[in-house]
Motif scaffolding. Structure first.
Motif, PDB file in Angstrom:
ATOM      1  N   LEU A  25      10.988   9.152  12.577  1.00 38.95           N
ATOM      2  CA  LEU A  25      11.817  10.220  13.310  1.00 38.95           C
ATOM      3  C   LEU A  25      11.270  10.405  14.791  1.00 38.95           C
ATOM      4  O   LEU A  25      11.391  11.021  15.226  1.00 38.95           O
ATOM      5  CB  LEU A  25      11.152  11.388  12.326  1.00 38.95           C
ATOM      6  N   ARG A  26       9.731  10.353  14.707  1.00 42.72           N
ATOM      7  CA  ARG A  26       8.924  10.258  16.370  1.00 42.72           C
ATOM      8  C   ARG A  26       9.585   9.450  16.590  1.00 42.72           C
ATOM      9  O   ARG A  26       9.429  11.041  17.327  1.00 42.72           O
ATOM     10  CB  ARG A  26       7.755   9.951  16.196  1.00 42.72           C
ATOM     11  N   ALA A  27       9.915   8.467  16.565  1.00 38.40           N
ATOM     12  CA  ALA A  27      10.481   8.009  18.143  1.00 38.40           C
ATOM     13  C   ALA A  27      11.986   8.748  18.412  1.00 38.40           C
ATOM     14  O   ALA A  27      12.247   8.778  19.956  1.00 38.40           O
ATOM     15  CB  ALA A  27      10.654   6.511  17.936  1.00 38.40           C
ATOM     16  N   LEU A  28      12.414   8.896  17.021  1.00 42.33           N
ATOM     17  CA  LEU A  28      13.881   9.655  17.840  1.00 42.33           C
ATOM     18  C   LEU A  28      13.368  11.066  18.343  1.00 42.33           C
ATOM     19  O   LEU A  28      14.612  11.409  18.960  1.00 42.33           O
ATOM     20  CB  LEU A  28      14.900   9.948  16.300  1.00 42.33           C
ATOM     21  N   ILE A  29      12.729  11.826  17.364  1.00 39.17           N
ATOM     22  CA  ILE A  29      12.889  13.287  18.423  1.00 39.17           C
ATOM     23  C   ILE A  29      12.245  13.162  19.838  1.00 39.17           C
ATOM     24  O   ILE A  29      13.061  13.729  20.205  1.00 39.17           O
ATOM     25  CB  ILE A  29      12.090  14.433  17.321  1.00 39.17           C
ATOM     26  N   LYS A  85       3.885  21.972   5.315  1.00 40.84           N
ATOM     27  CA  LYS A  85       3.502  21.900   6.471  1.00 40.84           C
ATOM     28  C   LYS A  85       3.954  21.766   7.418  1.00 40.84           C
ATOM     29  O   LYS A  85       3.355  21.494   8.442  1.00 40.84           O
ATOM     30  CB  LYS A  85       2.843  19.856   5.786  1.00 40.84           C
ATOM     31  N   ILE A  86       5.210  21.935   8.274  1.00 39.74           N
ATOM     32  CA  ILE A  86       5.910  22.018   9.265  1.00 39.74           C
ATOM     33  C   ILE A  86       5.315  22.814   9.796  1.00 39.74           C
ATOM     34  O   ILE A  86       5.279  24.307   9.757  1.00 39.74           O
ATOM     35  CB  ILE A  86       7.452  21.572   9.359  1.00 39.74           C
ATOM     36  N   LYS A  87       4.942  22.143  10.968  1.00 35.15           N
ATOM     37  CA  LYS A  87       4.250  23.504  12.162  1.00 35.15           C
ATOM     38  C   LYS A  87       5.398  24.649  12.752  1.00 35.15           C
ATOM     39  O   LYS A  87       5.307  25.435  14.050  1.00 35.15           O
ATOM     40  CB  LYS A  87       3.670  23.039  12.573  1.00 35.15           C
ATOM     41  N   VAL A  88       6.907  24.196  12.765  1.00 31.49           N
ATOM     42  CA  VAL A  88       7.851  24.678  13.477  1.00 31.49           C
ATOM     43  C   VAL A  88       8.640  25.913  12.792  1.00 31.49           C
ATOM     44  O   VAL A  88       8.553  25.655  11.232  1.00 31.49           O
ATOM     45  CB  VAL A  88       8.447  23.892  14.679  1.00 31.49           C
ATOM     46  N   PRO A  89       9.333  26.965  13.232  1.00 27.57           N
ATOM     47  CA  PRO A  89      11.046  27.350  12.148  1.00 27.57           C
ATOM     48  C   PRO A  89      11.737  26.394  11.447  1.00 27.57           C
ATOM     49  O   PRO A  89      11.271  25.233  11.520  1.00 27.57           O
ATOM     50  CB  PRO A  89      11.466  28.042  12.574  1.00 27.57           C
ATOM     51  N   VAL A  90      11.049  26.481  10.109  1.00 26.62           N
ATOM     52  CA  VAL A  90      12.294  25.539   8.991  1.00 26.62           C
ATOM     53  C   VAL A  90      12.540  26.449   7.799  1.00 26.62           C
ATOM     54  O   VAL A  90      11.618  27.277   8.047  1.00 26.62           O
ATOM     55  CB  VAL A  90      11.001  24.654   8.136  1.00 26.62           C
ATOM     56  N   THR A  91      13.553  25.975   7.410  1.00 29.82           N
ATOM     57  CA  THR A  91      14.640  26.232   6.668  1.00 29.82           C
ATOM     58  C   THR A  91      15.706  25.063   5.795  1.00 29.82           C
ATOM     59  O   THR A  91      15.176  24.010   6.484  1.00 29.82           O
ATOM     60  CB  THR A  91      16.117  27.328   7.023  1.00 29.82           C
ATOM     61  N   ILE A  92      14.720  25.103   4.271  1.00 31.05           N
ATOM     62  CA  ILE A  92      15.768  24.905   3.269  1.00 31.05           C
ATOM     63  C   ILE A  92      17.113  25.211   3.003  1.00 31.05           C
ATOM     64  O   ILE A  92      17.632  26.582   2.839  1.00 31.05           O
ATOM     65  CB  ILE A  92      14.696  24.304   2.481  1.00 31.05           C
ATOM     66  N   VAL A  93      17.650  24.157   3.399  1.00 32.51           N
ATOM     67  CA  VAL A  93      19.228  24.307   3.040  1.00 32.51           C
ATOM     68  C   VAL A  93      20.481  23.770   2.024  1.00 32.51           C
ATOM     69  O   VAL A  93      19.932  22.695   2.682  1.00 32.51           O
ATOM     70  CB  VAL A  93      19.975  24.943   4.472  1.00 32.51           C
ATOM     71  N   PRO A  94      21.290  24.084   0.570  1.00 29.12           N
ATOM     72  CA  PRO A  94      21.821  22.974   0.607  1.00 29.12           C
ATOM     73  C   PRO A  94      22.228  22.319   1.647  1.00 29.12           C
ATOM     74  O   PRO A  94      23.191  22.809   2.213  1.00 29.12           O
ATOM     75  CB  PRO A  94      21.933  23.854  -0.674  1.00 29.12           C
ATOM     76  N   LYS A  95      22.741  21.182   0.590  1.00 28.97           N
ATOM     77  CA  LYS A  95      24.053  20.614   1.705  1.00 28.97           C
ATOM     78  C   LYS A  95      25.331  20.968   1.931  1.00 28.97           C
ATOM     79  O   LYS A  95      25.712  21.544   2.975  1.00 28.97           O
ATOM     80  CB  LYS A  95      24.018  19.357   1.391  1.00 28.97           C
ATOM     81  N   ALA A 102       4.456  12.870   2.967  1.00 25.53           N
ATOM     82  CA  ALA A 102       4.584  14.356   3.016  1.00 25.53           C
ATOM     83  C   ALA A 102       4.032  14.395   4.787  1.00 25.53           C
ATOM     84  O   ALA A 102       4.464  15.500   5.013  1.00 25.53           O
ATOM     85  CB  ALA A 102       4.198  15.339   1.916  1.00 25.53           C
ATOM     86  N   ASP A 103       2.631  14.099   4.425  1.00 25.73           N
ATOM     87  CA  ASP A 103       1.908  14.688   5.630  1.00 25.73           C
ATOM     88  C   ASP A 103       2.467  14.264   6.744  1.00 25.73           C
ATOM     89  O   ASP A 103       2.599  14.575   8.032  1.00 25.73           O
ATOM     90  CB  ASP A 103       0.336  14.646   5.703  1.00 25.73           C
ATOM     91  N   GLY A 104       2.854  12.392   6.757  1.00 29.28           N
ATOM     92  CA  GLY A 104       3.530  12.375   8.452  1.00 29.28           C
ATOM     93  C   GLY A 104       5.286  12.557   8.823  1.00 29.28           C
ATOM     94  O   GLY A 104       5.403  13.250   9.184  1.00 29.28           O
ATOM     95  N   PHE A 105       5.911  12.975   7.484  1.00 31.17           N
ATOM     96  CA  PHE A 105       7.513  13.740   7.519  1.00 31.17           C
ATOM     97  C   PHE A 105       7.037  14.908   7.507  1.00 31.17           C
ATOM     98  O   PHE A 105       7.544  15.655   9.686  1.00 31.17           O
ATOM     99  CB  PHE A 105       7.826  14.186   5.894  1.00 31.17           C
ATOM    100  N   ALA A 106       5.693  15.533   7.673  1.00 29.89           N
ATOM    101  CA  ALA A 106       5.694  17.123   8.774  1.00 29.89           C
ATOM    102  C   ALA A 106       5.374  17.135  10.086  1.00 29.89           C
ATOM    103  O   ALA A 106       6.040  17.825  10.631  1.00 29.89           O
ATOM    104  CB  ALA A 106       5.172  18.449   7.579  1.00 29.89           C
ATOM    105  N   GLU A 107       4.222  16.192  10.565  1.00 22.03           N
ATOM    106  CA  GLU A 107       3.604  15.971  11.848  1.00 22.03           C
ATOM    107  C   GLU A 107       4.742  16.070  12.857  1.00 22.03           C
ATOM    108  O   GLU A 107       4.773  16.132  13.848  1.00 22.03           O
ATOM    109  CB  GLU A 107       2.663  14.767  11.629  1.00 22.03           C
ATOM    110  N   SER A 108       5.730  14.942  11.905  1.00 22.51           N
ATOM    111  CA  SER A 108       6.821  14.311  12.927  1.00 22.51           C
ATOM    112  C   SER A 108       8.008  15.014  12.866  1.00 22.51           C
ATOM    113  O   SER A 108       8.426  15.940  14.650  1.00 22.51           O
ATOM    114  CB  SER A 108       7.182  13.053  12.733  1.00 22.51           C
ATOM    115  N   LEU A 109       7.930  15.131  12.217  1.00 22.77           N
ATOM    116  CA  LEU A 109       9.583  16.587  12.395  1.00 22.77           C
ATOM    117  C   LEU A 109       8.363  18.597  13.057  1.00 22.77           C
ATOM    118  O   LEU A 109      10.387  19.113  13.401  1.00 22.77           O
ATOM    119  CB  LEU A 109       9.514  17.570  11.261  1.00 22.77           C
TER     120      LEU A 109
END
Length: 453
Positions: free
Chosen positions: A335-339, A404-414, A367-374
């Protein structure tokens, strides 16, 4: 297992990307191929069109009881009634990796392992070998956009194989050339600790045939423990490595660069893929081609016509005012490389990432790594966790990452994603994940294109 004496093969889990490549291998040899999978997909429909009989109900009465080889994927539970029946009735029942083991014994084998990058590197190697006229049999973990398939054959006694670290299956392979792209922690449900996973990758390099070659990414942890008769280290730009890129320029969503190799330089190589990590992947693939003695001009021509792999920095929409990239990224480093790559290629565009976590254990462990990359994105939309082969784990959900994400985040069902996107401005949109988020790609692309009209 003597592959030359097999007349009928039955696959349990035939629709998996790795399983289907082996099914196609047998089918092209005019061996009767049939199988089971849980659900019909575009890939299983292709297999049926190629002449393979497939059913979608766990029912031994529908299985080929005359098969003299049964191949199953580790994703199939031991309680599966067809798998149990074949085991209890004396059939030769093997994993996919056992078949690949035999193939690496009988052919000149080029295997590509690593927690990320292996699908792109193996497909790129196979394409360069094929496009240049060198030839190879390709067993891939993704669908080549050039050839629209994950397997192709050749009379050349060479195989390019994606080596899967899940279930330690890659330790059965005996490569002549082994590529190692990354050793980041993953599959901790299998390995337990990052150190145990590193040990497996080290063992992978110990399985290289006598006089074989290891091509490893420069700077890997415990690099000095990676064993091989011959070793070549590659890097994106570090000139301490044996192979690296220089003079990298961005060009219309892709790159132009020079490749420095031992005793050789290839100038102005064009790669029409997004993602700086794909330049590094190209260095690894070009290094293999160089070792095989393929002409530099043929290598350069092949790289310039390589279209990539479905769901690996795949442009679903690309115009001046709207870019939509779909990717298989399911690990924090991917995710880090992609973004980072998307934002570098399209500076100034607000980057929105829709991510579907894959597996409860991976979400719990990383989870921590995902949040940091996202948090590198400008906005994040999280889907619920895709469970794949796992049962839910109490307290593990997408909220673990979201909190843990530091930007606006929303959980949305698929099933609500399209509705949500209708109210959003997404000039640079990325969908990522290894679950069933790919089912959203075409509907999202259609929505974005309709919004432009």
């Amino acid at each position: 297992m003597d592959l030359n004496n097999i007349k009928r093969v039955y696959f349990i889990g035939i629709g998996g990307i790795g399983m289907s490549a082996i099914a196609r291998f047998f089918n092209e040899k005019k061996i009767a191929v049939s199988g089971y999978d849980r659900t019909a997909t575009p890939l299983t429909r292709q297999l049926e069109e190629e002449g393979m009989k497939i059913h979608y109900t766990d029912d031994i009465e529908l299985a080929d009881k005359e098969a003299n080889l049964i191949v199953y994927t580790p994703a199939i539970p031991a309680t599966h009634s067809e798998l149990k029946w074949f085991r209890e009735n004396g059939y030769e029942v093997v994993k996919r990796s056992d078949v690949l083991q035999e193939i690496t014994r009988s052919l000149f084998a080029i295997t590509v392992a690593g927690t990320h990058g292996k699908t792109t590197v193996s497909t790129m190697i196979a394409y360069i070998l094929t496009d240049s006229g060198y030839g190879c049999n390709a067993f891939l973990g993704g669908i080549s956009v050039n050839y629209h398939k994950n397997f192709w054959s050749s009379e050349k006694g060479v195989a390019v194989i994606e080596a899967d670290e899940y279930d330690r299956s890659f330790l059965k392979l005996s490569p002549d050339i082994a590529v190692l792209t990354a050793m980041d922690a993953d599959h901790l449900d299998i390995y337990g600790t990052p150190e145990a996973m590193e040990e497996a990758f080290i063992q992978y390099t110990h399985n290289i045939k006598p006089n074989g070659t290891l091509i490893a990414k420069f700077g890997l942890h415990r690099n000095n423990e990676l064993a091989a008769p011959n070793k070549l280290l590659y890097s994106l730009q570090n000139d301490v490595a044996n192979a690296y890129a220089e003079n990298i320029r961005m060009n219309n969503g892709g790159y132009v660069f020079d490749v420095v190799l031992p005793g050789k330089r290839i100038e102005n190589v064009e790669l029409h893929l997004g993602g700086m990590h794909n330049v590094e992947n190209a260095i690894a693939a070009i290094s293999v081609a160089q070792i095989l003695g393929i002409d530099s001009d043929k290598i350069k021509a092949a790289v310039s016509t390589f279209k990539g792999i479905k769901r690996r920095f795949e442009y679903a929409v690309k115009s001046d005012d709207q870019v939509y990239v779909d990717d298989y990224a399911h690990h924090p480093e991917e995710l880090r490389a992609l973004i980072n790559s998307a934002k570098a290629l399209f500076p100034g565009k607000k980057a929105t990432v829709i991510f579907q976590p894959h597996l409860f254990t991976r979400t719990r462990d990383l989870a921590d790594g995902f949040a940091e990359s996202l948090s590198l994105a400008d906005e994040v939309i999280l889907l619920p966790i895709y469970p794949a082969r796992e049962l839910p784990i109490e307290g593990v959900s997408s909220e673990m990452i979201a909190s843990k994400i530091k930007v606006p985040v929303t959980i949305v069902p698929k099933d609500k994603v399209l509705e949500y996107l209708q109210t959003q401005e997404t000039p640079l949109l990325i969908t990522a994940g290894a679950g069933d988020i790919d089912q959203l790609k075409d509907p999202i692309a259609a929505l974005l294109q309709n919004n432009k009209k």
